[in-house]
Design a protein around this motif. Sequence first.
Motif, PDB file in Angstrom:
ATOM      1  N   ALA A   1      11.796  24.303  50.171  1.00 39.09           N
ATOM      2  CA  ALA A   1      10.699  23.682  50.003  1.00 39.09           C
ATOM      3  C   ALA A   1       9.995  25.245  50.444  1.00 39.09           C
ATOM      4  CB  ALA A   1      10.038  22.645  50.743  1.00 39.09           C
ATOM      5  N   VAL A   2       9.739  25.234  48.869  1.00 42.06           N
ATOM      6  CA  VAL A   2       8.114  26.023  49.659  1.00 42.06           C
ATOM      7  C   VAL A   2       6.309  25.412  49.504  1.00 42.06           C
ATOM      8  CG1 VAL A   2       6.593  27.693  48.695  1.00 42.06           C
ATOM      9  CG2 VAL A   2       8.705  27.625  47.991  1.00 42.06           C
ATOM     10  N   VAL A   3       5.170  25.581  50.362  1.00 43.70           N
ATOM     11  CA  VAL A   3       4.408  25.197  50.989  1.00 43.70           C
ATOM     12  C   VAL A   3       3.498  25.931  50.573  1.00 43.70           C
ATOM     13  CG1 VAL A   3       3.309  23.602  52.789  1.00 43.70           C
ATOM     14  CG2 VAL A   3       5.416  22.957  52.360  1.00 43.70           C
ATOM     15  N   VAL A   4       2.346  25.544  49.765  1.00 37.68           N
ATOM     16  CA  VAL A   4       0.998  26.176  49.698  1.00 37.68           C
ATOM     17  C   VAL A   4      -0.310  26.034  50.578  1.00 37.68           C
ATOM     18  CG1 VAL A   4       0.011  27.389  48.186  1.00 37.68           C
ATOM     19  CG2 VAL A   4       2.035  27.086  47.612  1.00 37.68           C
ATOM     20  N   VAL A   5      -0.996  26.889  50.883  1.00 36.45           N
ATOM     21  CA  VAL A   5      -1.654  26.456  51.629  1.00 36.45           C
ATOM     22  C   VAL A   5      -3.278  27.014  51.845  1.00 36.45           C
ATOM     23  CG1 VAL A   5      -2.623  25.953  54.311  1.00 36.45           C
ATOM     24  CG2 VAL A   5      -0.395  25.467  53.651  1.00 36.45           C
ATOM     25  N   ARG A   6      -4.601  26.392  51.062  1.00 35.42           N
ATOM     26  CA  ARG A   6      -5.100  27.494  51.086  1.00 35.42           C
ATOM     27  C   ARG A   6      -6.167  28.234  51.976  1.00 35.42           C
ATOM     28  NH1 ARG A   6      -8.942  23.121  47.649  1.00 35.42           N
ATOM     29  NH2 ARG A   6     -10.279  23.646  49.575  1.00 35.42           N
ATOM     30  N   PRO A   7      -7.234  28.357  52.006  1.00 37.60           N
ATOM     31  CA  PRO A   7      -7.292  29.741  52.571  1.00 37.60           C
ATOM     32  C   PRO A   7      -7.918  28.872  54.048  1.00 37.60           C
ATOM     33  CG  PRO A   7      -7.828  30.704  50.474  1.00 37.60           C
ATOM     34  CD  PRO A   7      -7.164  29.758  50.508  1.00 37.60           C
ATOM     35  N   ASP A   8      -8.432  27.628  53.598  1.00 31.93           N
ATOM     36  CA  ASP A   8      -9.454  26.316  54.182  1.00 31.93           C
ATOM     37  C   ASP A   8      -8.061  25.312  54.560  1.00 31.93           C
ATOM     38  OD1 ASP A   8      -9.033  24.809  52.144  1.00 31.93           O
ATOM     39  OD2 ASP A   8     -10.848  24.581  51.561  1.00 31.93           O
ATOM     40  N   GLN A   9      -6.809  25.847  55.081  1.00 28.83           N
ATOM     41  CA  GLN A   9      -5.334  24.632  55.839  1.00 28.83           C
ATOM     42  C   GLN A   9      -5.791  23.529  54.517  1.00 28.83           C
ATOM     43  OE1 GLN A   9      -8.528  24.567  60.000  1.00 28.83           O
ATOM     44  NE2 GLN A   9      -6.806  25.809  60.490  1.00 28.83           N
ATOM     45  N   TYR A  10      -6.284  23.405  53.423  1.00 31.06           N
ATOM     46  CA  TYR A  10      -5.155  22.488  52.447  1.00 31.06           C
ATOM     47  C   TYR A  10      -4.868  23.021  51.918  1.00 31.06           C
ATOM     48  CZ  TYR A  10      -9.847  19.650  54.153  1.00 31.06           C
ATOM     49  OH  TYR A  10     -10.087  19.455  54.951  1.00 31.06           O
ATOM     50  N   VAL A  11      -3.469  21.806  51.461  1.00 29.96           N
ATOM     51  CA  VAL A  11      -2.207  22.084  51.774  1.00 29.96           C
ATOM     52  C   VAL A  11      -2.508  21.651  50.104  1.00 29.96           C
ATOM     53  CG1 VAL A  11       0.202  20.648  50.519  1.00 29.96           C
ATOM     54  CG2 VAL A  11      -1.094  21.114  53.021  1.00 29.96           C
ATOM     55  N   ALA A  12      -1.739  22.957  48.698  1.00 25.92           N
ATOM     56  CA  ALA A  12      -2.551  22.925  47.615  1.00 25.92           C
ATOM     57  C   ALA A  12      -1.131  22.519  46.323  1.00 25.92           C
ATOM     58  CB  ALA A  12      -2.926  24.432  46.709  1.00 25.92           C
ATOM     59  N   HIS A  13       0.039  22.355  47.234  1.00 27.26           N
ATOM     60  CA  HIS A  13       1.181  22.782  46.591  1.00 27.26           C
ATOM     61  C   HIS A  13       2.466  22.390  47.501  1.00 27.26           C
ATOM     62  CE1 HIS A  13       3.379  22.781  42.684  1.00 27.26           C
ATOM     63  NE2 HIS A  13       2.692  23.454  42.214  1.00 27.26           N
ATOM     64  N   VAL A  14       3.531  21.384  46.587  1.00 26.87           N
ATOM     65  CA  VAL A  14       4.969  21.254  47.928  1.00 26.87           C
ATOM     66  C   VAL A  14       5.719  21.925  46.198  1.00 26.87           C
ATOM     67  CG1 VAL A  14       6.256  20.250  48.298  1.00 26.87           C
ATOM     68  CG2 VAL A  14       3.563  20.467  49.947  1.00 26.87           C
ATOM     69  N   LEU A  15       6.339  22.537  46.381  1.00 29.46           N
ATOM     70  CA  LEU A  15       7.470  23.250  45.226  1.00 29.46           C
ATOM     71  C   LEU A  15       9.217  23.001  45.590  1.00 29.46           C
ATOM     72  CD1 LEU A  15       5.179  25.451  44.725  1.00 29.46           C
ATOM     73  CD2 LEU A  15       5.597  25.303  42.461  1.00 29.46           C
ATOM     74  N   PRO A  16       9.523  23.352  44.742  1.00 33.54           N
ATOM     75  CA  PRO A  16      11.407  23.540  45.104  1.00 33.54           C
ATOM     76  C   PRO A  16      11.496  25.486  45.545  1.00 33.54           C
ATOM     77  CG  PRO A  16      11.198  21.947  43.091  1.00 33.54           C
ATOM     78  CD  PRO A  16      10.018  22.721  43.195  1.00 33.54           C
ATOM     79  N   LEU A  17      12.551  25.717  46.415  1.00 32.61           N
ATOM     80  CA  LEU A  17      12.485  26.885  46.260  1.00 32.61           C
ATOM     81  C   LEU A  17      12.780  27.646  44.828  1.00 32.61           C
ATOM     82  CD1 LEU A  17      14.781  27.255  49.890  1.00 32.61           C
ATOM     83  CD2 LEU A  17      12.544  27.866  49.513  1.00 32.61           C
ATOM     84  N   THR A  18      13.049  26.554  44.479  1.00 34.12           N
ATOM     85  CA  THR A  18      13.806  27.208  42.713  1.00 34.12           C
ATOM     86  C   THR A  18      11.969  27.862  41.716  1.00 34.12           C
ATOM     87  OG1 THR A  18      14.852  25.210  41.988  1.00 34.12           O
ATOM     88  CG2 THR A  18      16.369  27.948  43.244  1.00 34.12           C
ATOM     89  N   ALA A  19      11.378  27.138  41.752  1.00 34.90           N
ATOM     90  CA  ALA A  19      10.415  26.776  40.989  1.00 34.90           C
ATOM     91  C   ALA A  19       9.471  27.790  40.987  1.00 34.90           C
ATOM     92  CB  ALA A  19       9.766  25.824  41.293  1.00 34.90           C
ATOM     93  N   HIS A  20       9.556  29.159  40.484  1.00 35.77           N
ATOM     94  CA  HIS A  20       8.899  30.441  40.385  1.00 35.77           C
ATOM     95  C   HIS A  20       8.580  30.369  39.261  1.00 35.77           C
ATOM     96  CE1 HIS A  20      13.864  31.988  41.770  1.00 35.77           C
ATOM     97  NE2 HIS A  20      12.635  31.865  42.906  1.00 35.77           N
TER      98      HIS A  20
END
Lengths: 600, 600
Positions: free
Chosen positions: A569-588
């Motif tokens: 999985a890909v987990v995207v985190v903002r500069p203020d530590q909040y999770v912005a997104h979770v995606l599959p590895l292939t969801a470029h």
Amino acid sequence: MQFHDSGYVSGDPRVQPAAGPARPVELPDRVDALIVGAGPAGMAAFAQLSQFPQVSTRLIERRPGRLEIGQADGLQARSIESFQAFGFAQRLVEEAYRIYSMAFWRPSPQEPTHIVRTGLVPDDPSGISEFPHLILNQARVLDYFAEFAAHSPGRAAPDYGVEFLGLEVTGDADHPVRVDVRHRTGPRQGERHSIRAKYVVGCDGARSRVREAIGRRLVGQDALHAWGVMDVLAETDFPDFRTKCAIQSHDGGNILLIPREGGYLTRFYVDLGEVPENGDHDVRSTSLETIVARAGRILHPYSLDVRDVPWWSVYEVGHRLTDRFDDVYERGREPRVFIAGDACHTHSAKAGQGMNVSIQDGWNIAWKLGLVLDGRARKSLLGTYSAERQVVAQNLITFDQEWSSLMATPAQNLPGPTYLEDFYVRTFEFPAGFMTRYEPSMLIAEPVYQSLAPGFPIGKRFRSAWVHRVSDTTPVQLGHHARADGRWRIYVFAGPHGEVGEPEKLGHQASFDLKVIYQQPFGEVDLRRVPAVFRPRGGPFRLTDWEKVHATGPEHDIFAEREISRDGAVVVVRPDQYVAHVLPLTAHDELRHFFDGIFL
Amino acid sequence: MQFHDSGYVSGDPRVQPAAGPARPVELPDRVDALIVGAGPAGMAAFAQLSQFPQVSTRLIERRPGRLEIGQADGLQARSIESFQAFGFAQRLVEEAYRIYSMAFWRPSPQEPTHIVRTGLVPDDPSGISEFPHLILNQARVLDYFAEFAAHSPGRAAPDYGVEFLGLEVTGDADHPVRVDVRHRTGPRQGERHSIRAKYVVGCDGARSRVREAIGRRLVGQDALHAWGVMDVLAETDFPDFRTKCAIQSHDGGNILLIPREGGYLTRFYVDLGEVPENGDHDVRSTSLETIVARAGRILHPYSLDVRDVPWWSVYEVGHRLTDRFDDVYERGREPRVFIAGDACHTHSAKAGQGMNVSIQDGWNIAWKLGLVLDGRARKSLLGTYSAERQVVAQNLITFDQEWSSLMATPAQNLPGPTYLEDFYVRTFEFPAGFMTRYEPSMLIAEPVYQSLAPGFPIGKRFRSAWVHRVSDTTPVQLGHHARADGRWRIYVFAGPHGEVGEPEKLGHQASFDLKVIYQQPFGEVDLRRVPAVFRPRGGPFRLTDWEKVHATGPEHDIFAEREISRDGAVVVVRPDQYVAHVLPLTAHDELRHFFDGIFL
Ligand SMILES: Cc1cc2nc3c(=O)[nH]c(=O)nc-3n(C[C@H](O)[C@H](O)[C@H](O)COP(=O)(O)OP(=O)(O)OC[C@H]3O[C@@H](n4cnc5c(N)ncnc54)[C@H](O)[C@@H]3O)c2cc1C
Ligand SMILES: Cc1cc2nc3c(=O)[nH]c(=O)nc-3n(C[C@H](O)[C@H](O)[C@H](O)COP(=O)(O)OP(=O)(O)OC[C@H]3O[C@@H](n4cnc5c(N)ncnc54)[C@H](O)[C@@H]3O)c2cc1C
């Protein structure tokens, strides 16, 4: 901490190399961002913006210098997590009082004029954070932020002794906000002048004049709650004097007793009851003697011998909120002035929210301003500030009301004998600062793929966990590598055979910090096979950064602890530590699309 | 950290209130203690003495200012425990490189010109300390000590740019040591003058002139071992570049590779072989290019592309030792001049002892001098310094010789394929700094009652453990409450029914810090029943100190972890964290007798 990459640094590596245009000593006539007020909201914003050396930021504060004493002291674990990003969590933990338990005292059923202990509960029964719940004077928190700002590339320092008088948003295309100020101290004392700013952040407290200038109003209940607050050095035979206590006496009087840093100082919040908002404010003339006497009576049969009172005040506070946290009145207009902290919301003292929520406000607006002002991100980011933070404040107020009215309810009127204790434990996530969950927006994705990583709920803060760094096998907290540098974090949790997708296609590299975490134990990861994008080279010597590749280990499996799919999985985190997104590895494409909505 | 007891302290509580006579800016003509040399030994001694504000202490150092770079970098867990007492362990841990594993590389049996990894072992398999094994530039360690000294009551700062020329012990009753110095920088540059001191501590390194002045000689083997030491910023495909490695190549060449703080810098110790002590020192002219080329060859088949070399040196070192560490030649004479650190012992670079053992030397002599000079303890204490530390240095040398010769032995000549790795793991306590065990003396009791607390071996360092502080229920490391303030610690482990003996009869209270630990869980201890001696009152407000009463808890039982008798025991710990005595609760007379031998 990473350093020496541009050559050897002699001295404290916490002092970052200076960068950007030199900071003028005098308050300049034009700035990118002007912050008003050096409380927790303003200092958090200032510290964050000091990490954007290309953005000229100044903070004006009416006080002649640093805050010396007083005001708030409760620091939720969420705040300590934030301080970690600003590099001072550990030192602050060492210095602060740690709340490990909370005790509840009530009238003895046998002898109602005597209080007895009815409960002792762990403060954080669930281990909600790797950081504790602390108590420390607001003054020291501000000192730490100031130190961080001073050591930042922008070498930032507040402009003390400068008062905000008013502002006007003009038609000027470049620096539309005209701010009038007056110098209260120093060589320019008495002088008034104007500063032109691109953006203004009003962090000037409950009586905010920035708020007034943009025509917002704090609204709430009719009544305020009055507290006699005192920091005392005292002798007592009350055995829980060094434990946080909620104490109710038989005649309805109650105290919140909070031990303070250093082992001796103690804070009393002595309930002085409800007062009308537009009443005569008689309560303000309550004397220290009255407050001490009241505290003594509530503690009966225990003694209270107050020997010194370094600080006290009568603090009237009610739940108050503005409808928006910026100057936007028509849809589609872009905000130029923001308000943060007590300027836009105030809370009962009981839940100890004031300082904490203000820090999050300040951090939230500041990284957005930083990215916009240095030309990397779209201006539309700025609209999310009010949208995100106003809801948080509203939710807090709802919670605070419930908590405060519970605290004020005489024991016999509560649904059960342990109702208060149970409520405290059950709702712990809220006062600890972790219930914030941002709604989907341009910065928070719809939780379409949330099931790939249920342990990282989208919109909530990224909860760190242990991993092993492959290059040196050392266990590290994955989240602690992230600093308050305005960058986003992309954590690629690799698939069963080390699949990582194609993160190199993302673009916007300067704004990202990309890491990989393999589900294999660290001994099985061959660094030479790890894609080059996770071993980036940089600096004058084009040196490899070895700290971006992680794995599991015998004691720590982040995939299990955070329920991450073994497919990756890909987990995207903002500069203020909040999770912005979770995606599959292939969801470029989806990921690129998400970022294209944010970055220019 | 305890503070605010004399009233509210605004600002950093780590800055202790100034006390004692004001420190003269100019180097005075008379001092109590004069330290020569601001290396690890001198700075540790200086930092400790800065906690005795009534004792006038100065440190002279030839260098014009702080050390900027270079020299030792290995910090054993024992040193970090010591830093904890000086208040900077946590910050240093954050900044340093942590050694978590050690890798061993040797020629491939199939293809001897290629090195292959033959082992990867945990650096501290047994969890010997609550602190890790670290790597950090000596310069930064000195900075932290200097900061502590500056924040101490004595507001101490080294006198840089002052060179020791010689000394003479005169008949003067009060200040018998005359020291000749020359100013090398500043307004007095070139000036020579004399300082009269009560005691002198020579921490002036391997070529010590203080040692010369007292007629001691470093003796050891005939040969020195030469190392090309370089701190590099480099690119490589060697996968263990960020793990500590011992690397042996097929032709006998070998490297100790030590990753450094900050994530990029790496230190190479490139073996340059044995050189005769009184030879031509040809090896000193070895060029950097030669060292880099040799390192590259040893790493084959991996690449090494050195991009920057911030520091390098050719370091010739042998096992050397003086027979005593002071100026006593006749039994019964009292010492006036001491030598510490490299001035009295030098070690192979391999075991990374230099800085660590020097710090312990400096700390050992300094607290003794502090107690004697401020009139609390007997002068006979000072004789124990040489007795204790000379043996430690001798033992280290024995160990170093074994380790160094092992490291230099070609793989095929070792007893078995994993001999080196096994030796490293088996003897870990030694290089970690924990094998020091002082023999019985006036400061170390005979282990008559050792069986009451086998987990606290008399003569070894007090190993901290978790307890719960009763007043606030918080888990704390029992040992961490102790600071480098020159006081002794008396830990009373209470009996089954809370028996504590009669510690109030001890006397010498100002020199002690007395604590109690109950074997019951913290919830069962009634603070009001705890003897008053564990709830002492002090300061201008006569406030109770709430931090001296401890107990066990659901997760932590120090009685079990340290094998303390359920009948109770008293454990006495010296100011430098070594266990001095273990006794039954009732052995008051013995304990008083022990202390009467030390204190006046
Ligand atoms: C007297 C007092 C007692 C309090 N007691 C408690 C308490 O016991 N417990 C608790 O939890 N919370 C308490 N609070 C609330 C808590 O301190 C706040 O919630 C928190 O500080 C909010 O942070 P802030 O940055 O929004 O505002 P503040 O901390 O109020 O900071 C506002 C800053 O703006 C400055 N300022 C104001 N007007 C101007 C101007 N025109 N020009 C320039 N600068 C200006 C002020 O000097 C101040 O430094 C108290 C607040 C006050 C004022
Ligand atoms: C060049 C060099 C390289 C080293 N490399 C390594 C290494 O790679 N690894 C390792 O583990 N150890 C190394 N060491 C050894 C390690 O640094 C020492 O073991 C450690 O510093 C010993 O501490 P000390 O305080 O006893 O002496 P030092 O650190 O040597 O300090 C002595 C101090 O005394 C001062 N001084 C000397 N003479 C006078 C005088 N006449 N008047 C006033 N001041 C004086 C010196 O300037 C110096 O600051 C190295 C030492 C040196 C000198």
